[in-house]
Motif scaffolding. Structure first.
Motif, short mmCIF file in Angstrom:
data_model
loop_
_atom_site.label_atom_id
_atom_site.label_comp_id
_atom_site.label_asym_id
_atom_site.label_seq_id
_atom_site.Cartn_x
_atom_site.Cartn_y
_atom_site.Cartn_z
N ASP A 17 10.78 -12.22 -47.60
CA ASP A 17 9.42 -12.58 -47.63
C ASP A 17 8.95 -13.78 -46.92
O ASP A 17 9.76 -14.71 -47.03
N GLY A 18 7.97 -13.76 -46.02
CA GLY A 18 7.58 -14.58 -45.31
C GLY A 18 8.19 -14.73 -43.79
O GLY A 18 7.98 -15.94 -43.16
N LYS A 19 9.74 -14.28 -43.50
CA LYS A 19 10.16 -14.35 -42.36
C LYS A 19 9.81 -13.17 -41.31
O LYS A 19 9.69 -12.12 -41.71
N GLU A 20 9.69 -13.77 -40.32
CA GLU A 20 9.01 -12.93 -39.21
C GLU A 20 10.22 -12.17 -38.21
O GLU A 20 10.15 -11.10 -37.74
N ARG A 21 11.33 -13.16 -38.17
CA ARG A 21 12.33 -12.55 -37.03
C ARG A 21 13.73 -12.51 -37.75
O ARG A 21 14.22 -13.56 -38.10
N ILE A 22 14.21 -11.37 -37.96
CA ILE A 22 15.51 -11.14 -38.79
C ILE A 22 16.39 -10.84 -37.81
O ILE A 22 16.49 -10.08 -36.93
N PHE A 23 17.70 -11.45 -38.01
CA PHE A 23 18.98 -11.42 -37.22
C PHE A 23 20.04 -10.97 -38.20
O PHE A 23 20.09 -11.53 -39.21
N ILE A 24 20.62 -9.97 -38.06
CA ILE A 24 21.94 -9.51 -38.75
C ILE A 24 23.29 -9.77 -38.12
O ILE A 24 23.58 -9.44 -36.97
N ILE A 25 24.28 -10.28 -38.94
CA ILE A 25 25.44 -10.22 -38.51
C ILE A 25 26.37 -9.74 -39.37
O ILE A 25 26.29 -9.67 -40.69
N GLY A 58 17.83 -8.45 -33.61
CA GLY A 58 19.05 -8.50 -32.99
C GLY A 58 20.04 -8.42 -34.04
O GLY A 58 19.92 -8.54 -35.13
N TRP A 59 21.48 -8.18 -33.53
CA TRP A 59 22.49 -8.06 -34.46
C TRP A 59 23.95 -8.54 -33.72
O TRP A 59 23.91 -8.45 -32.31
N ALA A 60 24.58 -9.06 -34.44
CA ALA A 60 25.94 -9.35 -33.90
C ALA A 60 27.32 -9.00 -34.88
O ALA A 60 27.03 -8.79 -35.94
N LEU A 61 28.24 -8.69 -34.09
CA LEU A 61 29.62 -8.10 -35.07
C LEU A 61 30.75 -8.93 -34.31
O LEU A 61 31.54 -8.49 -33.75
N PRO A 62 30.94 -10.20 -35.08
CA PRO A 62 31.92 -10.87 -34.69
C PRO A 62 33.07 -10.37 -35.34
O PRO A 62 33.04 -9.40 -36.05
N THR A 63 34.44 -10.72 -34.76
CA THR A 63 35.72 -10.17 -35.28
C THR A 63 35.96 -10.23 -36.81
O THR A 63 35.97 -9.32 -37.40
N ALA A 64 35.41 -11.65 -37.10
CA ALA A 64 35.53 -11.75 -38.80
C ALA A 64 34.43 -12.82 -38.97
O ALA A 64 34.35 -13.92 -38.53
N ALA A 65 33.44 -12.57 -39.54
CA ALA A 65 32.51 -13.62 -40.30
C ALA A 65 32.86 -14.72 -40.78
O ALA A 65 32.11 -15.86 -40.40
N CYS A 66 34.02 -14.99 -41.13
CA CYS A 66 34.55 -16.06 -42.04
C CYS A 66 35.35 -17.00 -41.13
O CYS A 66 35.84 -17.82 -41.34
N SER A 67 35.49 -16.48 -39.65
CA SER A 67 36.25 -17.04 -38.72
C SER A 67 35.47 -17.26 -37.25
O SER A 67 36.06 -16.93 -36.46
N VAL A 68 34.22 -17.91 -37.55
CA VAL A 68 33.39 -18.05 -36.11
C VAL A 68 33.54 -19.39 -35.62
O VAL A 68 33.61 -20.48 -36.27
N GLU A 76 26.31 -16.56 -27.53
CA GLU A 76 27.11 -16.09 -26.36
C GLU A 76 26.99 -14.46 -26.51
O GLU A 76 26.81 -13.91 -25.43
N LYS A 77 27.29 -13.98 -27.76
CA LYS A 77 27.07 -12.56 -27.75
C LYS A 77 25.67 -11.96 -27.89
O LYS A 77 25.50 -10.73 -27.67
N ASN A 78 24.88 -12.78 -28.34
CA ASN A 78 23.44 -12.12 -28.52
C ASN A 78 22.52 -13.51 -28.36
O ASN A 78 22.60 -14.20 -29.75
N ASN A 79 21.74 -13.82 -27.58
CA ASN A 79 21.21 -14.91 -27.32
C ASN A 79 19.81 -14.83 -28.31
O ASN A 79 19.13 -15.97 -28.38
N LYS A 80 19.43 -13.75 -28.66
CA LYS A 80 18.31 -13.79 -29.72
C LYS A 80 18.46 -14.54 -30.93
O LYS A 80 17.48 -14.82 -31.75
N ILE A 81 19.81 -14.63 -31.39
CA ILE A 81 20.00 -15.39 -32.59
C ILE A 81 19.13 -16.63 -32.74
O ILE A 81 18.87 -17.11 -33.81
N LYS A 82 19.16 -17.30 -31.59
CA LYS A 82 18.40 -18.58 -31.36
C LYS A 82 16.85 -18.34 -32.03
O LYS A 82 16.25 -19.27 -32.12
N GLU A 83 16.51 -17.34 -32.03
CA GLU A 83 15.02 -17.22 -32.19
C GLU A 83 14.96 -16.64 -33.59
O GLU A 83 13.59 -16.46 -34.21
N ALA A 84 15.95 -16.59 -34.42
CA ALA A 84 15.72 -16.04 -35.85
C ALA A 84 15.28 -16.86 -36.85
O ALA A 84 15.29 -18.18 -36.66
N ASP A 85 14.42 -16.38 -37.71
CA ASP A 85 13.92 -17.09 -38.79
C ASP A 85 14.93 -17.05 -40.02
O ASP A 85 14.71 -17.71 -40.95
#
Length: 203
Positions: A17-25, A58-68, A76-85
Motif C-alpha cells: 500500500d502506497g508503494k509505487e515502484r516494487i522490486f523483487i529479489i 524489475g527483479w534480481a536472482l542472486p545465487t543466495a539471498a542470505c549471502s549478498v 550490478e545485476k539490475n540497476n532498477k533496484i536503485k529506483e525501488a520504493d
C-alpha cells in the motif's frame, strides 16, 4: 537447506500500500529448490502483481539471498533496484534480513521460514535441525530427536508413542522408533542408556 513456504498473497499485498515502484529479489539456492523463490516463482509473482495493477520495476536472482556481498553487487545485476520504493524478498528470513540491512527502503519477505531441512533426490525433508547450538546428533546415529520429535524428547520416546507411531501426528513414525531401529542395526543401542542432560538453550 532452509525450508520455506510461500505466504498467501493476501498477507503480502498490505505491505505494498502506497508503494509505487516494487522490486523483487529471489534466491537461487534453497528457495529455488523449495519452489518459493526461484526464477519461475519470481516471474509468476511479478506477472501477478503487474496484472493486479502494481508497478514492478524489475527483479534480481542472486545465487543466495542470505549471502549478498553489497548493495552494489545487487545493482550490478539490475540497476532498477536503485529506483525501488520497496523490496519483496522471495527467500528465507535470513535472506530477507540480509537484503534489509543493505537497502534503505522497506523490505519484506514473501515466505514463511519453517525449519532447517535437506533434500534427498527430489524429496525435500523438513525439521532436520533446530540450530540449537548444542549438537549431539552423533549420539542418535545422525537423526536429531530435538528437531524431529514434536515434543523435542532427547531421552527416548514419550509415553504416547504406540506401534512406532507418533502420539502428536499419528500418521508419522515416531522418531525414536526410527532412532532405535537404526541404532539396533548398527549395534549401538547401549548408547541410549545414558541419560542426556537438558539442552542448553542459552546457546
Amino acid at each position: 537447506m532452509i525450508i520455506t513456504k510461500a505466504k498467501p498473497i493476501d498477507e503480502i499485498l498490505p505491505f505494498l500500500d502506497g508503494k509505487e515502484r516494487i522490486f523483487i529479489i529471489g534466491c537461487n539456492v534453497c528457495a529455488a529448490k523449495m519452489k518459493t523463490g526461484g526464477e519461475p516463482e519470481v516471474l509468476a509473482l511479478s506477472d501477478y502483481l503487474t496484472g493486479a495493477g502494481y508497478h514492478v520495476i524489475g527483479w534480481a536472482l542472486p545465487t543466495a539471498a542470505c549471502s549478498v556481498r553489497s548493495f552494489d553487487s545487487l545493482a550490478e545485476k539490475n540497476n532498477k533496484i536503485k529506483e525501488a520504493d520497496c523490496i519483496l524478498v522471495m527467500g528465507c528470513g535470513s535472506g530477507t534480513s540480509v537484503i534489509g540491512s543493505l537497502i534503505d527502503v522497506p523490505v519484506t519477505g514473501t515466505n514463511n521460514t519453517l525449519s532447517l531441512g535437506g533434500q534427498i533426490g527430489s524429496a525435500s525433508i523438513d525439521h532436520l535441525c533446530t540450530l540449537c547450538g548444542d549438537c549431539n546428533i552423533g549420539d542418535y546415529s545422525g537423526i536429531c530427536p530435538n528437531a524431529c520429535c514434536p515434543k523435542s524428547q532427547i531421552n527416548g520416546p514419550c509415553g504416547g508413542s504406540k506401534n512406532g507411531k507418533c502420539e502428536v501426528s499419528k500418521t508419522s513414525e515416531c522418531v525414536w522408533y526410527l532412532i532405535e531401529k537404526k541404532m539396533d542395526t548398527l549395534h549401538t543401542l547401549p548408547i541410549l542408556t545414558k541419560i542426556k542432560p537438558p539442552k542448553d538453550h542459552s546457546l
